[in-house]
Design an enzyme around this catalytic site. Sequence first.
Site, PDB file in Angstrom:
ATOM      1  N   CYS A  32       0.866  -1.186   0.000  1.00  0.00           N
ATOM      2  CA  CYS A  32       0.000   0.000   0.000  1.00  0.00           C
ATOM      3  C   CYS A  32       0.896   1.227   0.000  1.00  0.00           C
ATOM      4  O   CYS A  32       1.827   1.316   0.813  1.00  0.00           O
ATOM      5  CB  CYS A  32      -0.897  -0.007   1.241  1.00  0.00           C
ATOM      6  SG  CYS A  32      -2.021   1.403   1.287  1.00  0.00           S
TER       7      CYS A  32
ATOM      8  N   GLU B 257      -8.579  -1.185  -3.288  1.00  0.00           N
ATOM      9  CA  GLU B 257      -8.862   0.245  -3.512  1.00  0.00           C
ATOM     10  C   GLU B 257     -10.263   0.628  -3.023  1.00  0.00           C
ATOM     11  O   GLU B 257     -10.455   1.720  -2.471  1.00  0.00           O
ATOM     12  CB  GLU B 257      -8.692   0.606  -4.999  1.00  0.00           C
ATOM     13  CG  GLU B 257      -7.305   0.355  -5.574  1.00  0.00           C
ATOM     14  CD  GLU B 257      -6.171   0.984  -4.792  1.00  0.00           C
ATOM     15  OE1 GLU B 257      -6.395   1.997  -4.124  1.00  0.00           O
ATOM     16  OE2 GLU B 257      -5.053   0.424  -4.828  1.00  0.00           O
TER      17      GLU B 257
HETATM   18  O1  K1U Z   1      -3.605   1.316  -2.855  1.00  0.00           O
HETATM   19  C1  K1U Z   1      -2.392   1.408  -2.899  1.00  0.00           C
HETATM   20  O2  K1U Z   1      -1.803   1.902  -1.976  1.00  0.00           O
HETATM   21  C2  K1U Z   1      -1.629   0.918  -4.102  1.00  0.00           C
HETATM   22  C3  K1U Z   1      -1.148  -0.510  -3.986  1.00  0.00           C
HETATM   23  C4  K1U Z   1      -2.148  -1.397  -4.678  1.00  0.00           C
HETATM   24  C5  K1U Z   1      -2.064  -2.883  -4.428  1.00  0.00           C
HETATM   25  C6  K1U Z   1      -0.899  -3.587  -4.590  1.00  0.00           C
HETATM   26  C7  K1U Z   1      -0.871  -4.963  -4.391  1.00  0.00           C
HETATM   27  C8  K1U Z   1      -2.026  -5.615  -4.057  1.00  0.00           C
HETATM   28  C9  K1U Z   1      -3.178  -4.907  -3.868  1.00  0.00           C
HETATM   29  C10 K1U Z   1      -3.209  -3.539  -4.084  1.00  0.00           C
HETATM   30  C11 K1U Z   1       0.228  -0.588  -4.649  1.00  0.00           C
HETATM   31  O3  K1U Z   1       0.360  -0.323  -5.806  1.00  0.00           O
HETATM   32  S1  K1U Z   1       1.558  -1.070  -3.679  1.00  0.00           S
HETATM   33  C12 K1U Z   1       2.927  -1.092  -4.827  1.00  0.00           C
HETATM   34  C13 K1U Z   1       2.911  -2.259  -5.760  1.00  0.00           C
HETATM   35  O4  K1U Z   1       2.173  -3.189  -5.566  1.00  0.00           O
HETATM   36  C14 K1U Z   1       3.809  -2.275  -6.942  1.00  0.00           C
HETATM   37  C15 K1U Z   1       4.738  -1.299  -7.149  1.00  0.00           C
HETATM   38  C16 K1U Z   1       5.566  -1.348  -8.264  1.00  0.00           C
HETATM   39  C17 K1U Z   1       5.448  -2.356  -9.174  1.00  0.00           C
HETATM   40  C18 K1U Z   1       4.526  -3.336  -8.980  1.00  0.00           C
HETATM   41  C19 K1U Z   1       3.690  -3.300  -7.866  1.00  0.00           C
HETATM   42 ZN    ZN Z   2      -3.527   0.965  -0.434  1.00  0.00          ZN
END
Ligand code: K1U
Ligand code: ZN
Length: 174
Positions: free
Chosen positions: A94, A137
């Site tokens: 996150c 989300e």
């Molecule tokens: O909501 C958020 O804070 C974004 C989050 C979304 C998420 C990731 C994984 C599973 C469920 C939801 C992120 O994007 S964390 C960063 C991340 O996952 C990532 C960053 C760079 C490349 C690939 C993935």
């Molecule tokens: Zn998040």
Amino acid sequence: MSKRKIVIEPDPILRKKSETLEKVDDELRSLLDDMLETMYAAPGIGLAAVQIGILKRLIVIDISKEKEKKDPLFLINPEIVSKSKKTSVHEEGCLSLPGHFAEIERPAECQIKYIGYDGKQKEIKASGLLSTCIQHEIDHLNGILFIDYLSKLKKDMILKKLIKNKKELNKIVL
Ligand code: K1U
Ligand code: ZN
């Protein structure tokens, strides 16, 4: 387009419920563009408006792997229509909990309805990472963070580290 600052836990705004939008106009599209730029820069695969301090039911997602082939999804007022009984476990991160990851069990598939960037009503069925990301989300829009699914011990350990990091960061800024 401009990059916005991401809100880091603990922050009371992350626990608030976001409000439904009444209309889709250029101002709203400009906000969605800023959210997308902020998400790509982080980098991340999803972002809810509350994570940039705006309590509106808006989400941007892009789970495409290749940087050259961007495939953004804009969700305005998303609603879960149905969730599968079958569950799956994915490692979640996150952007509001930097440096922390955990395996979370959620319904494997979900069907959602939402309004798109063009202002039209849409519906999609999601599975795999997209399903996990959409549910993560939508949780943000309801003030829920992935750490809420962990044991109290694990959640408190993460919160303690985040509080310490924030205090150290404040010391540097001051
Ligand atoms: O909501 C958020 O804070 C974004 C989050 C979304 C998420 C990731 C994984 C599973 C469920 C939801 C992120 O994007 S964390 C960063 C991340 O996952 C990532 C960053 C760079 C490349 C690939 C993935
Ligand atoms: Zn998040």
